[in-house]
Design a protein around this motif. Structure first.
Motif, PDB file in Angstrom:
ATOM      1  N   ARG A 177      -3.159   1.613  23.767  1.00 26.45           N
ATOM      2  CA  ARG A 177      -2.146   2.034  22.790  1.00 26.45           C
ATOM      3  C   ARG A 177      -0.957   1.071  22.773  1.00 26.45           C
ATOM      4  O   ARG A 177      -0.391   0.795  21.706  1.00 26.45           O
ATOM      5  N   LEU A 178      -0.573   0.579  23.928  1.00 23.97           N
ATOM      6  CA  LEU A 178       0.513  -0.413  23.960  1.00 23.97           C
ATOM      7  C   LEU A 178       0.093  -1.694  23.229  1.00 23.97           C
ATOM      8  O   LEU A 178       0.889  -2.286  22.490  1.00 23.97           O
ATOM      9  N   THR A 179      -1.144  -2.112  23.439  1.00 27.22           N
ATOM     10  CA  THR A 179      -1.645  -3.313  22.761  1.00 27.22           C
ATOM     11  C   THR A 179      -1.654  -3.118  21.252  1.00 27.22           C
ATOM     12  O   THR A 179      -1.279  -4.022  20.479  1.00 27.22           O
ATOM     13  N   GLU A 180      -2.078  -1.946  20.810  1.00 24.19           N
ATOM     14  CA  GLU A 180      -2.063  -1.643  19.377  1.00 24.19           C
ATOM     15  C   GLU A 180      -0.646  -1.694  18.810  1.00 24.19           C
ATOM     16  O   GLU A 180      -0.451  -2.063  17.647  1.00 24.19           O
ATOM     17  N   ALA A 181       0.344  -1.329  19.629  1.00 28.43           N
ATOM     18  CA  ALA A 181       1.730  -1.314  19.160  1.00 28.43           C
ATOM     19  C   ALA A 181       2.362  -2.706  19.137  1.00 28.43           C
ATOM     20  O   ALA A 181       3.439  -2.882  18.547  1.00 28.43           O
ATOM     21  N   GLY A 182       1.699  -3.692  19.771  1.00 28.83           N
ATOM     22  CA  GLY A 182       2.235  -5.048  19.735  1.00 28.83           C
ATOM     23  C   GLY A 182       2.408  -5.708  21.081  1.00 28.83           C
ATOM     24  O   GLY A 182       2.844  -6.864  21.151  1.00 28.83           O
ATOM     25  N   TRP A 183       2.092  -5.027  22.155  1.00 26.36           N
ATOM     26  CA  TRP A 183       2.212  -5.629  23.483  1.00 26.36           C
ATOM     27  C   TRP A 183       1.140  -6.707  23.649  1.00 26.36           C
ATOM     28  O   TRP A 183      -0.009  -6.518  23.256  1.00 26.36           O
ATOM     29  N   THR A 184       1.513  -7.859  24.235  1.00 27.35           N
ATOM     30  CA  THR A 184       0.584  -8.971  24.420  1.00 27.35           C
ATOM     31  C   THR A 184       0.605  -9.438  25.868  1.00 27.35           C
ATOM     32  O   THR A 184       1.437  -9.003  26.677  1.00 27.35           O
ATOM     33  N   ALA A 185      -0.315 -10.338  26.183  1.00 29.49           N
ATOM     34  CA  ALA A 185      -0.366 -10.898  27.529  1.00 29.49           C
ATOM     35  C   ALA A 185       0.920 -11.642  27.868  1.00 29.49           C
ATOM     36  O   ALA A 185       1.363 -11.636  29.016  1.00 29.49           O
ATOM     37  N   SER A 186       1.529 -12.286  26.873  1.00 28.28           N
ATOM     38  CA  SER A 186       2.781 -13.004  27.136  1.00 28.28           C
ATOM     39  C   SER A 186       3.904 -12.037  27.489  1.00 28.28           C
ATOM     40  O   SER A 186       4.802 -12.374  28.272  1.00 28.28           O
ATOM     41  N   ASP A 187       3.864 -10.818  26.950  1.00 30.27           N
ATOM     42  CA  ASP A 187       4.860  -9.810  27.319  1.00 30.27           C
ATOM     43  C   ASP A 187       4.694  -9.388  28.775  1.00 30.27           C
ATOM     44  O   ASP A 187       5.678  -9.152  29.481  1.00 30.27           O
ATOM     45  N   SER A 188       3.432  -9.332  29.237  1.00 33.53           N
ATOM     46  CA  SER A 188       3.198  -8.989  30.631  1.00 33.53           C
ATOM     47  C   SER A 188       3.735 -10.065  31.556  1.00 33.53           C
ATOM     48  O   SER A 188       4.178  -9.768  32.671  1.00 33.53           O
ATOM     49  N   ALA A 189       3.701 -11.323  31.092  1.00 32.66           N
ATOM     50  CA  ALA A 189       4.182 -12.424  31.924  1.00 32.66           C
ATOM     51  C   ALA A 189       5.688 -12.649  31.791  1.00 32.66           C
ATOM     52  O   ALA A 189       6.286 -13.328  32.634  1.00 32.66           O
ATOM     53  N   HIS A 190       6.303 -12.093  30.752  1.00 36.78           N
ATOM     54  CA  HIS A 190       7.730 -12.317  30.508  1.00 36.78           C
ATOM     55  C   HIS A 190       8.557 -11.582  31.556  1.00 36.78           C
ATOM     56  O   HIS A 190       8.394 -10.393  31.789  1.00 36.78           O
ATOM     57  N   ARG A 191       9.484 -12.311  32.182  1.00 37.45           N
ATOM     58  CA  ARG A 191      10.284 -11.723  33.261  1.00 37.45           C
ATOM     59  C   ARG A 191      11.285 -10.688  32.747  1.00 37.45           C
ATOM     60  O   ARG A 191      11.814  -9.897  33.520  1.00 37.45           O
ATOM     61  N   GLY A 192      11.496 -10.651  31.432  1.00 38.79           N
ATOM     62  CA  GLY A 192      12.434  -9.680  30.892  1.00 38.79           C
ATOM     63  C   GLY A 192      11.770  -8.430  30.343  1.00 38.79           C
ATOM     64  O   GLY A 192      12.441  -7.589  29.748  1.00 38.79           O
ATOM     65  N   ARG A 249      18.458  -4.045  35.312  1.00 32.92           N
ATOM     66  CA  ARG A 249      17.657  -4.958  36.139  1.00 32.92           C
ATOM     67  C   ARG A 249      17.257  -6.208  35.370  1.00 32.92           C
ATOM     68  O   ARG A 249      16.425  -6.991  35.828  1.00 32.92           O
ATOM     69  N   GLY A 250      17.849  -6.415  34.196  1.00 30.79           N
ATOM     70  CA  GLY A 250      17.550  -7.594  33.400  1.00 30.79           C
ATOM     71  C   GLY A 250      16.309  -7.468  32.548  1.00 30.79           C
ATOM     72  O   GLY A 250      15.823  -8.474  32.009  1.00 30.79           O
ATOM     73  N   ARG A 251      15.822  -6.247  32.386  1.00 30.58           N
ATOM     74  CA  ARG A 251      14.624  -6.024  31.580  1.00 30.58           C
ATOM     75  C   ARG A 251      15.043  -5.507  30.209  1.00 30.58           C
ATOM     76  O   ARG A 251      15.227  -4.322  30.000  1.00 30.58           O
ATOM     77  N   HIS A 252      15.227  -6.444  29.268  1.00 29.06           N
ATOM     78  CA  HIS A 252      15.730  -6.072  27.943  1.00 29.06           C
ATOM     79  C   HIS A 252      14.617  -5.981  26.894  1.00 29.06           C
ATOM     80  O   HIS A 252      14.843  -5.437  25.815  1.00 29.06           O
ATOM     81  N   ARG A 253      13.451  -6.555  27.209  1.00 28.02           N
ATOM     82  CA  ARG A 253      12.317  -6.459  26.277  1.00 28.02           C
ATOM     83  C   ARG A 253      11.455  -5.284  26.748  1.00 28.02           C
ATOM     84  O   ARG A 253      10.437  -5.449  27.436  1.00 28.02           O
ATOM     85  N   THR A 254      11.863  -4.095  26.377  1.00 27.36           N
ATOM     86  CA  THR A 254      11.238  -2.890  26.935  1.00 27.36           C
ATOM     87  C   THR A 254      10.488  -2.099  25.857  1.00 27.36           C
ATOM     88  O   THR A 254      10.944  -1.976  24.716  1.00 27.36           O
TER      89      THR A 254
END
Length: 314
Positions: A177-192, A249-254
């Motif tokens: 469901r997260l992938t369908e909403a737009g989550w990608t592998a690069s988001d998993s690797a993004h430190r934010g 904690r610096g996580r702004h891309r949530t």
């Protein structure tokens, strides 16, 4: 010996025509069980009618060796005023029926929607049933509402399955469901990046523990992305509070992962708080249908009973 008996003994056993008729009939009966290549066809067992039907009552011995039909699976949904909830649960149960043809699958709601669970149980013929809660953790509904509903159906032998969560199949559905909403592998690797797992909430501490376990499993599935559990009611932190904690904690891309089986007020309220993307409820995802059948099978095997507490008299 009487005259009639003596007369019968003096008669021939059969006329030629009668004898030929008997031979033809017996031969036809035998040939029905032989295939064209000369091998004997296996005998097909008779169908297994419900015990209340006339064929069973007339010839019970013909069906005595057949296994009994499997217990009815009664999926127990919470209920919602959102019309999309009933449509979603109905679609989920259609997937379950496709995975297990021949299994009697019914729906009952705890509140707000028809059919109510007590009504579904009352409509079942005497026999066995397994209640499978479409709920994601231990809480009041699983521990109290389901046993109380079972008490209202003394004509049934009822087992209650464990709630759906936590389980890796739920995590796979959340990830999809997260992938369908737009989550990608690069988001998993993004430190934010970060995720808030938005659940309904309960005052039961075991329910919160189940949600925390799912959050940890989802974090692992996302490659180490922090996932904070949050609640729409009855518990803390709330979804906005969890989002602020991630931002600190610096996580702004949530993202907000919707930990609900179907649409409803809490799911919409949680998604509205998302600063970026929000996934859809789990709904009729194939992994959820497989998990529902797994809980059914576990309950029948006695491997994973739902926690129960002693009921007090009303």
């Amino acid at each position: 010996m009487t005259e009639s008996a003596a007369h019968r003994e003096s008669l021939p056993l059969d006329s030629t025509a009668q004898l030929l008729t008997r031979i033809t009939t017996q031969l036809g009966t035998q040939l029905r069980h032989v295939s064209l290549n000369g091998t004997r066809r296996p005998m097909t067992p008779p169908p297994h009618p419900p015990p209340h039907q006339a064929p069973y009552r007339a010839h019970p011995a013909a069906y005595r060796a057949l296994p009994p039909p499997p217990p009815t699976l009664v999926a127990v949904a919470h209920g919602s005023r959102d019309p999309g909830a009933l449509r979603t649960v109905t679609a989920l149960l259609e997937r379950v029926r496709e995975l297990r043809p021949g299994l009697d699958v019914r729906l009952g709601h705890i509140e707000l929607n028809e059919p109510l669970l007590t009504g579904t149980l009352a409509d079942l013929e005497p026999g066995r049933a397994v209640l499978v809660p479409l709920l994601l953790g231990r809480g009041y509904h699983v521990k109290y509402d389901l046993p109380q509903a079972a008490v209202t159906a003394p004509h049934l032998r009822i087992r209650t399955a464990a709630p759906l969560g936590p389980h890796p199949l739920l995590v796979e559905a959340l990830y999809a469901r997260l992938t369908e909403a737009g989550w990608t592998a690069s988001d998993s690797a993004h430190r934010g990046s970060g995720v808030v797992l938005a659940a309904a909430g309960s005052r039961d501490p075991e329910s919160a523990a189940d949600t925390r376990t799912t959050a940890a499993l989802l974090g692992e599935r996302l490659g180490g992305v922090p996932v904070l559990p949050a609640y729409a009611s009855a518990a803390s932190p709330t979804v906005p509070e969890a989002l602020r904690a991630l931002a600190a904690r610096g996580r702004h891309r949530t993202a907000v992962a919707s930990y609900f089986t179907a649409p409803g007020r809490f799911a919409a309220q949680s998604a509205a708080a998302a600063p970026w993307i929000a996934s859809a409820p789990l709904g009729a995802h194939p992994a959820l249908a497989r998990l529902l059948l797994l809980r059914y099978d576990q309950a029948l095997a006695g491997r994973s009973p739902a926690p129960r507490r002693q009921l007090t008299a009303a």
